[in-house]
Motif scaffolding. Structure first.
Motif, PDB file in Angstrom:
ATOM      1  N   ARG A 189       1.235  11.739  -4.025  1.00 38.29           N
ATOM      2  CA  ARG A 189       2.266  12.569  -3.415  1.00 38.29           C
ATOM      3  C   ARG A 189       3.497  11.767  -3.036  1.00 38.29           C
ATOM      4  NH1 ARG A 189      -0.186  16.104   1.456  1.00 38.29           N
ATOM      5  NH2 ARG A 189      -1.704  17.333   0.290  1.00 38.29           N
ATOM      6  N   VAL A 190       4.642  12.423  -3.151  1.00 33.70           N
ATOM      7  CA  VAL A 190       5.849  11.933  -2.477  1.00 33.70           C
ATOM      8  C   VAL A 190       6.410  13.113  -1.695  1.00 33.70           C
ATOM      9  CG1 VAL A 190       8.170  10.982  -2.751  1.00 33.70           C
ATOM     10  CG2 VAL A 190       6.349  10.246  -4.294  1.00 33.70           C
ATOM     11  N   ARG A 191       6.711  12.898  -0.429  1.00 34.44           N
ATOM     12  CA  ARG A 191       7.318  13.930   0.418  1.00 34.44           C
ATOM     13  C   ARG A 191       8.525  13.313   1.113  1.00 34.44           C
ATOM     14  NH1 ARG A 191       4.110  16.120  -2.270  1.00 34.44           N
ATOM     15  NH2 ARG A 191       2.406  17.519  -1.701  1.00 34.44           N
ATOM     16  N   TYR A 192       9.696  13.831   0.807  1.00 33.87           N
ATOM     17  CA  TYR A 192      10.924  13.225   1.332  1.00 33.87           C
ATOM     18  C   TYR A 192      11.898  14.352   1.626  1.00 33.87           C
ATOM     19  CZ  TYR A 192      15.121  10.251   1.347  1.00 33.87           C
ATOM     20  OH  TYR A 192      16.278   9.591   1.681  1.00 33.87           O
ATOM     21  N   GLY A 193      12.375  14.429   2.837  1.00 37.98           N
ATOM     22  CA  GLY A 193      13.302  15.495   3.219  1.00 37.98           C
ATOM     23  C   GLY A 193      12.588  16.843   3.234  1.00 37.98           C
ATOM     24  N   ASP A 194      13.360  17.913   3.046  1.00 36.23           N
ATOM     25  CA  ASP A 194      12.814  19.275   3.083  1.00 36.23           C
ATOM     26  C   ASP A 194      13.245  19.981   1.802  1.00 36.23           C
ATOM     27  OD1 ASP A 194      12.260  21.961   3.439  1.00 36.23           O
ATOM     28  OD2 ASP A 194      12.839  21.975   5.569  1.00 36.23           O
ATOM     29  N   VAL A 195      12.323  20.001   0.837  1.00 34.89           N
ATOM     30  CA  VAL A 195      12.697  20.469  -0.484  1.00 34.89           C
ATOM     31  C   VAL A 195      13.009  21.967  -0.475  1.00 34.89           C
ATOM     32  CG1 VAL A 195      10.377  20.921  -1.374  1.00 34.89           C
ATOM     33  CG2 VAL A 195      12.139  20.059  -2.921  1.00 34.89           C
ATOM     34  N   GLU A 196      12.314  22.742   0.335  1.00 33.77           N
ATOM     35  CA  GLU A 196      12.579  24.191   0.368  1.00 33.77           C
ATOM     36  C   GLU A 196      13.947  24.474   0.983  1.00 33.77           C
ATOM     37  OE1 GLU A 196      10.905  26.276  -1.331  1.00 33.77           O
ATOM     38  OE2 GLU A 196       9.299  24.873  -1.822  1.00 33.77           O
ATOM     39  N   ASP A 208       0.849  -1.194   0.000  1.00 26.02           N
ATOM     40  CA  ASP A 208       0.000   0.000   0.000  1.00 26.02           C
ATOM     41  C   ASP A 208       0.880   1.237   0.000  1.00 26.02           C
ATOM     42  OD1 ASP A 208      -2.618  -1.114   0.000  1.00 26.02           O
ATOM     43  OD2 ASP A 208      -2.283  -1.760   2.077  1.00 26.02           O
ATOM     44  N   VAL A 209       0.436   2.263  -0.720  1.00 24.06           N
ATOM     45  CA  VAL A 209       1.193   3.506  -0.782  1.00 24.06           C
ATOM     46  C   VAL A 209       0.756   4.405   0.373  1.00 24.06           C
ATOM     47  CG1 VAL A 209       1.860   5.445  -2.239  1.00 24.06           C
ATOM     48  CG2 VAL A 209       1.117   3.301  -3.289  1.00 24.06           C
ATOM     49  N   ASP A 210       1.709   4.978   1.089  1.00 24.45           N
ATOM     50  CA  ASP A 210       1.353   5.957   2.108  1.00 24.45           C
ATOM     51  C   ASP A 210       0.893   7.230   1.389  1.00 24.45           C
ATOM     52  OD1 ASP A 210       2.704   6.989   5.249  1.00 24.45           O
ATOM     53  OD2 ASP A 210       1.532   8.226   3.885  1.00 24.45           O
ATOM     54  N   PRO A 211      -0.372   7.628   1.567  1.00 27.34           N
ATOM     55  CA  PRO A 211      -0.890   8.751   0.775  1.00 27.34           C
ATOM     56  C   PRO A 211      -0.239  10.085   1.119  1.00 27.34           C
ATOM     57  CG  PRO A 211      -2.532   8.014   2.366  1.00 27.34           C
ATOM     58  CD  PRO A 211      -1.404   7.041   2.437  1.00 27.34           C
ATOM     59  N   GLU A 212       0.402  10.191   2.285  1.00 26.74           N
ATOM     60  CA  GLU A 212       1.028  11.459   2.672  1.00 26.74           C
ATOM     61  C   GLU A 212       2.477  11.555   2.192  1.00 26.74           C
ATOM     62  OE1 GLU A 212      -1.121  13.539   3.810  1.00 26.74           O
ATOM     63  OE2 GLU A 212      -2.608  11.945   3.995  1.00 26.74           O
ATOM     64  N   THR A 213       3.217  10.461   2.330  1.00 26.53           N
ATOM     65  CA  THR A 213       4.651  10.521   2.012  1.00 26.53           C
ATOM     66  C   THR A 213       5.018   9.828   0.713  1.00 26.53           C
ATOM     67  OG1 THR A 213       5.168   8.445   3.134  1.00 26.53           O
ATOM     68  CG2 THR A 213       5.171  10.455   4.478  1.00 26.53           C
ATOM     69  N   GLY A 214       4.124   8.971   0.208  1.00 30.11           N
ATOM     70  CA  GLY A 214       4.452   8.198  -0.984  1.00 30.11           C
ATOM     71  C   GLY A 214       5.305   6.979  -0.696  1.00 30.11           C
ATOM     72  N   ILE A 267      18.696  11.846  -4.634  1.00 32.13           N
ATOM     73  CA  ILE A 267      18.364  13.239  -4.327  1.00 32.13           C
ATOM     74  C   ILE A 267      17.779  13.258  -2.910  1.00 32.13           C
ATOM     75  CG2 ILE A 267      17.043  15.275  -5.034  1.00 32.13           C
ATOM     76  CD1 ILE A 267      16.977  14.175  -7.877  1.00 32.13           C
ATOM     77  N   PRO A 268      18.348  14.043  -2.011  1.00 34.99           N
ATOM     78  CA  PRO A 268      17.960  13.938  -0.599  1.00 34.99           C
ATOM     79  C   PRO A 268      16.653  14.635  -0.233  1.00 34.99           C
ATOM     80  CG  PRO A 268      19.780  15.495  -0.864  1.00 34.99           C
ATOM     81  CD  PRO A 268      19.555  14.874  -2.201  1.00 34.99           C
ATOM     82  N   ASN A 269      16.201  15.581  -1.055  1.00 30.57           N
ATOM     83  CA  ASN A 269      14.964  16.298  -0.735  1.00 30.57           C
ATOM     84  C   ASN A 269      14.070  16.293  -1.976  1.00 30.57           C
ATOM     85  OD1 ASN A 269      15.865  17.453   1.974  1.00 30.57           O
ATOM     86  ND2 ASN A 269      17.459  18.232   0.594  1.00 30.57           N
ATOM     87  N   VAL A 270      12.900  15.668  -1.843  1.00 32.63           N
ATOM     88  CA  VAL A 270      12.050  15.477  -3.031  1.00 32.63           C
ATOM     89  C   VAL A 270      10.586  15.709  -2.674  1.00 32.63           C
ATOM     90  CG1 VAL A 270      11.265  13.795  -4.764  1.00 32.63           C
ATOM     91  CG2 VAL A 270      13.672  13.843  -4.078  1.00 32.63           C
ATOM     92  N   TRP A 271       9.903  16.387  -3.590  1.00 31.05           N
ATOM     93  CA  TRP A 271       8.467  16.697  -3.427  1.00 31.05           C
ATOM     94  C   TRP A 271       7.811  16.417  -4.765  1.00 31.05           C
ATOM     95  CZ3 TRP A 271       4.766  19.637  -5.727  1.00 31.05           C
ATOM     96  CH2 TRP A 271       3.729  20.214  -4.963  1.00 31.05           C
ATOM     97  N   VAL A 272       6.828  15.518  -4.778  1.00 33.73           N
ATOM     98  CA  VAL A 272       6.143  15.181  -6.038  1.00 33.73           C
ATOM     99  C   VAL A 272       4.640  15.287  -5.845  1.00 33.73           C
ATOM    100  CG1 VAL A 272       5.769  13.416  -7.822  1.00 33.73           C
ATOM    101  CG2 VAL A 272       7.970  13.518  -6.621  1.00 33.73           C
ATOM    102  N   ASP A 273       3.981  15.974  -6.763  1.00 38.02           N
ATOM    103  CA  ASP A 273       2.529  15.903  -6.896  1.00 38.02           C
ATOM    104  C   ASP A 273       2.245  15.434  -8.317  1.00 38.02           C
ATOM    105  OD1 ASP A 273       1.874  16.740  -4.373  1.00 38.02           O
ATOM    106  OD2 ASP A 273       1.060  18.683  -4.959  1.00 38.02           O
TER     107      ASP A 273
END
Lengths: 338, 447
Positions: free
Chosen positions: B166-173, A171-177, B340-346
């Protein structure tokens, strides 16, 4: 006007399988009384050679010649469940199932041989040509074909195997991916050489040279077939194809091959590849897979080569002669991205 | 390493090769059965419209006309191909009830004694349609006030409550703040046809209370299970036979022809053939999605990427089919083979009034690779380093954590690039030639 040459590179990874819904395949194997083996599957052969590759994996595992394997596939009345042929998954997933089924069938053969030869299974080795012998005593041997016949007519026992390979659903974590979508990764690096005609905007691809790392190859000629076909398709994606030439408008959409541009044999460049084999941790015999990825790296390699040749950066596909000419005009007027 | 095996690693002759190249292989459309009917469909001439009425009277008078199938004939008329793996909601109409959402959407199916009669009857069906505003551009589809294609009120597939994956990894800003260069790129790709030599098709044959379906699907059980749901039949009343496909490339993973052909066989008791002509294959069968990929990278002076923000849009057309899944795969591969240590995907699956798009070779990854690898060359140029060096400096290695939290294993990017350089005679600097994909030492990991 001029014909300008340029070289571009691109490097890619490619995931094997896609298991966000769970991704299983099964295989069944049984011996005939003549010692050939029927492998029953439900996977489709798309022309890539699935039947051939599965026969090779079964033959390797059972220790019999390739010609002793019959593949029967894709009849749901007989074939056990399979998710389908996509996601570059078949050689890895179905291959793992075939290998597991073959190991189970092999155990049944080895059990018979061990009883007849009065040795433990651990002391038996397969010669890869349909024979089983006692390690260190090659004269003490049995033919798998004879054992298969006696299993049916003398012992009343089956020589059969079941195999399944499944990567559990992630399952994909919808917040973090966070997710675990694939089994392994194959790699490619392509160097493309192009020639841009600055009068017409036409791009000729001169060569597509690549290195691939796809894990163990089951059939290197079929791998080369994938690489050649993929290079052709990638070149076509980069320079020719669209069903919507006026996208987002739907006007002027092609209705047949006469209106749908694709490169023909005459446009084919030199296609050359070397293949590295670094075994995967979870594929049959270290397989990774080579299917889809072969179209990928040629596309950006060609687009990068065009920039190297003439200084025009086109960030939309396909790169048409019109886009090249407009880019050259912009460069001439000092507005180019270069 | 090949030598350790007897059969694996050998270029043995393929079992079906001679039959393929001598034209002896039987494909689905080569089969014929006594009493076989031909199915053709009446398609919407408009991109978006209300269906006011369908007049079959002239079609019924065509010699050879047998019967029509309408939405009222379909037991479970709204479905989602990926419902089998839990994807919701059901959204696509086998035959729409009161609204068409793309040009070419089937409205009524005609069964006739010959293909010619089926085409003639299709041409005589009178449609009363009321045209609705249509949307074709993804940014327009996402803007307020756009015509809504779906039945849930916006034009995106919903991922667990979010309009995008979404992918949220590290602090992209923080990564952008630290970077020496910011590089932004927008990449666009076009819909592409799978272009198989063999068009999509099947023949459904009634046999002793069951239906045998000869099909060129890439996935016999996937097609069987979806057909069973749509027709309200126990799966054991269906037998799907296939396995020989004249080109798939993802185009034969949708389940479009089998349900209608089998329904025709149920209603008439006769074999029914539904095989796309080339125009249907080009214009009505799914294509690769058009994609728009916007990338913002934060890069250090030496070419090291320290932050990446990606907005991806994929045009799924009127029904999403396999595209939501492709977008998740896109999101998982937004950094390509690089660390890549900081990544943000929509990443959005956007509905428009276009032919539905679906699976195609490289599913979610091919066009991402195009964007990423062109972006890599731009980074190299901005930093004044060569295209090989920028790729080696960013290459992921075993043990590196990817933005979707998977630890990299089986990595060989570095070795593969070294082999490519050798193949073309490109001399690599010693520090690149000496690199490996082995896990980073503690000191390297600090980078």
């Amino acid at each position: 006007m001029a014909r300008l040459r340029g070289t571009g590179i691109a490097a890619v990874n490619y995931p094997t399988g896609m298991n966000l819904g769970g991704d299983p395949s099964q295989a069944l194997i049984h011996a005939t009384t003549s010692g050939s083996f029927n492998v029953v599957l439900a996977a489709a052969d798309l022309g890539q050679g699935l039947r051939t590759v599965m026969a090779q994996i079964a033959a390797e595992t059972l220790g019999v010649p390739y010609g002793q394997i019959v593949i029967q596939t894709a009849d749901t009345d007989t074939g056990p469940h399979d998710m389908g042929t996509f996601a570059s998954r078949a050689t890895h997933r179905v291959g793992n199932a075939v290998k597991a089924a073959a190991i189970e069938a092999r155990e049944a053969v080895l059990q018979l041989a061990s009883e007849e030869l009065e040795v433990s299974i651990a002391d038996l080795v397969l010669d890869g040509r349909g024979g089983i012998q006692v390690a260190g005593s090659p004269q003490k041997r049995r033919d798998i074909a004879d054992l298969a016949s006696r299993a049916q007519f003398q012992y009343g026992r089956t020589i059969a195997g079941r195999g399944v390979y499944m990567k559990p659903k992630s399952d994909v974590d919808p917040e973090t991916g966070a997710m675990d979508p694939d089994s392994t990764q194959a790699y490619a690096c392509t160097v493309a050489e192009v020639e841009v005609d600055t009068e017409t905007g036409a791009v000729a691809v001169l060569s597509i040279r690549s290195a691939y790392e796809v894990g163990q190859q089951v059939n290197p000629a079929l791998v080369q077939g994938q690489i050649t076909g993929g290079a052709w398709m990638g070149m076509s994606h980069a320079l020719y194809e669209t069903t919507e030439p006026c996208y987002p408008s739907r006007d002027h959409s092609p209705k047949d091959f006469a209106g749908y541009l694709m490169p023909g044999m005459a446009e084919l460049p030199i296609i050359e590849a070397v293949v590295l084999e670094v075994p995967s941790s979870n594929g049959p015999y270290g397989v990774k897979g080579v299917g889809e990825m072969t179209a990928n790296s040629p596309i950006p390699a060609i687009v990068n080569a065009i920039y190297h040749a003439c200084g025009v950066r086109v960030d939309s596909l396909p790169v048409t002669p019109e886009a090249i000419l407009r880019g050259l005009d912009a460069l001439a007027q000092g507005k180019g991205a270069a | 390493m090949t030598a350790q095996y007897h059969v694996v690693g050998e270029s043995l002759e393929r079992t079906d090769g001679v039959a393929h190249v001598t034209g002896r292989t039987l494909y689905t459309a080569d089969l014929a059965f006594p009493g076989m009917l031909h199915l053709k469909v009446v398609r919407s001439p408009l991109h978006h419209a209300l269906i006011r009425g369908v007049d079959l009277s002239a079609a019924e008078r065509v010699p050879g006309f047998v019967r029509a199938l309408t939405h009222a004939d379909v037991p479970h008329n709204v479905y989602t191909i990926l419902g089998l793996i839990g994807v919701e909601p059901e959204e696509e109409f086998v035959l729409p009830v009161d609204r068409v959402r793309y040009k070419g959407e089937p409205i009524v199916a005609i069964l006739a004694e010959t293909e010619a009669a089926a085409y003639e009857a299709v041409g005589k069906v009178q449609l009363d349609l009321e045209e609705l505003p249509a949307v074709f551009d993804m940014d327009e589809a996402l803007a307020p006030g756009a015509p809504i294609v779906t039945h849930w009120g916006n034009n995106t597939f919903m991922y667990e409550g979010h309009p995008c994956r979404r992918v949220r990894y590290g602090d992209v800003e923080a990564g952008f703040a630290q970077a020496d260069h910011i590089l932004e790129g927008e990449y666009r790709t076009s819909p592409i046809e799978h272009a198989p030599l063999e068009t999509t098709g099947c023949i459904a044959v009634p046999e002793a209370g069951r239906f045998t379906v000869y099909t060129n699907t890439q996935a016999v059980y996937f097609s069987l299970d979806n057909t069973s749901i749509i027709l309200g039949l126990q799966p054991n009343r269906l037998r799907f036979i296939g396995g020989t496909v004249g080109g798939g490339f993802g185009g034969k993973v949708d389940v479009i022809v089998e349900p209608l052909a089998t329904l025709g066989a149920m209603r008439t008791g006769r074999p029914v053939r539904y095989v796309y002509n080339r125009q249907e294959e080009m214009q009505v069968s799914s294509t690769r999605s058009a994609e728009t990929i916007r990338i913002k990278d934060g890069v250090m002076a030496d070419g090291t990427i320290v932050a990446r923000k990606v907005t991806g849009l994929a045009d799924c057309g009127a029904y999403s089919r396999q595209t939501p899944y492709a977008i998740t795969k896109f999101a998982a591969n937004a950094t390509g083979p690089y660390r890549i240590p900081n990544v943000w995907v929509d990443a959005y699956c956007v509905y428009t009034n276009r032919t539905p798009t679906s699976a195609m070779r490289g599913f979610g990854v091919t066009m991402g690779h195009f964007a990423i690898e062109v972006q890599m060359d731009k980074i190299a140029e901005r930093c004044g380093i060569d295209p090989w060096t920028v790729r080696f400096r960013n290459a992921h290695r075993n043990g590196d954590v990817k933005p979707h939290r998977k630890v990299t294993s089986d990595a060989t990017l570095i070795e593969t690039m070294q082999a490519a350089a050798r193949l073309v005679g490109h001399g690599l600097p010693p520090e690149l030639a000496a690199m490996t994909s082995a896990p980073r030492t503690e000191w390297e990991g600090e980078r």
